[in-house]
Enzyme design. Structure first.
Site, short mmCIF file in Angstrom:
data_model
loop_
_atom_site.label_atom_id
_atom_site.label_comp_id
_atom_site.label_asym_id
_atom_site.label_seq_id
_atom_site.Cartn_x
_atom_site.Cartn_y
_atom_site.Cartn_z
N HIS A 1 20.03 18.42 5.45
CA HIS A 1 20.56 18.56 6.82
C HIS A 1 20.79 17.16 7.39
O HIS A 1 19.93 16.28 7.27
CB HIS A 1 19.55 19.33 7.69
CG HIS A 1 20.03 19.51 9.09
ND1 HIS A 1 20.98 20.44 9.43
CD2 HIS A 1 19.72 18.84 10.23
CE1 HIS A 1 21.23 20.35 10.73
NE2 HIS A 1 20.47 19.39 11.23
N THR B 1 26.01 8.39 2.71
CA THR B 1 25.66 7.46 1.62
C THR B 1 24.18 7.60 1.27
O THR B 1 23.81 7.60 0.09
CB THR B 1 25.96 6.01 2.07
OG1 THR B 1 27.32 5.94 2.43
CG2 THR B 1 25.67 5.00 0.99
C1 GAR Z 1 26.40 16.81 4.46
O1 GAR Z 1 26.37 15.80 5.42
C2 GAR Z 1 25.24 17.76 4.66
O2 GAR Z 1 24.07 17.12 5.10
C3 GAR Z 1 25.78 18.67 5.73
O3 GAR Z 1 27.14 18.85 5.41
C4 GAR Z 1 27.61 17.73 4.68
C5 GAR Z 1 28.18 18.23 3.38
O4 GAR Z 1 28.86 17.22 2.69
N1 GAR Z 1 25.07 19.89 5.78
C6 GAR Z 1 24.92 20.62 6.88
O5 GAR Z 1 25.40 20.30 7.95
C7 GAR Z 1 24.10 21.88 6.69
N2 GAR Z 1 23.77 22.44 7.96
P1 GAR Z 1 29.23 17.43 1.17
O6 GAR Z 1 29.93 18.78 1.05
O7 GAR Z 1 30.19 16.31 0.89
O8 GAR Z 1 27.98 17.36 0.37
#
Ligand code: GAR
Length: 197
Positions: free
Chosen positions: A117, A180
């Protein structure tokens, strides 16, 4: 072999970081674990292409095809259950999976269901975490890896990464700095879980 099933909804950069770490650190040999499948609830999730290019099984389960949240979660649980090996239940890793899960689903995978998160929980559960951290005047932001429990964005914290909020930061610039760190932290946290930590 212990199977790891990763759930995504979009870009899948955390999933890609996990795939790269599993290969680089030879999780198969070290932990007897492999990333067996990537499941998306969205057909256009970019991460699916990357997973396929790495020879990982991909599955699409479109939530819009189900009449209720319960029905979708039941189908998802069955799909994931197909990756349990005898005596080795699959580890289920949420990586940008943008669906709220029902208590029944969470219960079924309790103790082997993780999430990342983009905030320093317990602050800023839910959406728009970076925008809200900037608006609140936070000097630090970050991300949290936690075990999933029935309450949204709660559950035992496995690891956290902290980044500064800089003067003039926008939601996007802060998100990029946090992401990152997510890419370093999530593989580390999963490796620790696989070691039994
Ligand atoms: C990430 O920043 C993750 O922490 C967030 O979505 C992004 C996904 O990026 N997750 C949430 O907000 C869950 N509630 P990614 O698809 O490039 O891994």
């Amino acid at each position: 072999m212990k199977n790891i099933v990763i759930l995504i909804s979009g870009g899948g950069s955390n999933m890609a970081a996990l795939v790269r770490a599993a290969s680089r650190e030879n999780w198969a040999k070290r932990y007897g674990a492999r990333i067996a499948a990537v499941i998306s609830n969205k057909a256009d999730a970019k991460g699916l292409e990357f997973a396929r290019s790495q020879g990982i099984a991909t599955e699409l389960l479109d939530h819009r095809a189900y009449a209720s949240r319960e029905a979708f979660d039941a189908a998802l649980a069955d799909l994931i259950g197909g990756y349990d090996s005898p005596g080795q239940p699959a580890l289920v890793v949420l990586a940008g999976f943008m669906r709220i899960l029902t208590p029944a689903f969470v219960e079924r995978f309790a103790g082997r269901l993780t999430n990342i998160h983009p905030s320093l929980l317990p602050s800023f559960t839910g959406l728009h975490t970076h925008q809200r951290a900037i608006a609140a005047g936070c000097k630090f932001a970050g991300a949290t890896v936690h075990l999933v429990t029935a309450e949204l964005d709660h559950g035992p914290i496995l690891d956290q990464a902290v980044v500064p909020v800089l003067q003039g930061d926008t939601e996007d610039s802060l998100a990029a700095r946090v992401l990152t760190q997510e890419h370093l932290m999530y593989p580390r946290a999963i490796a620790r879980l696989l070691q039994g930590g």
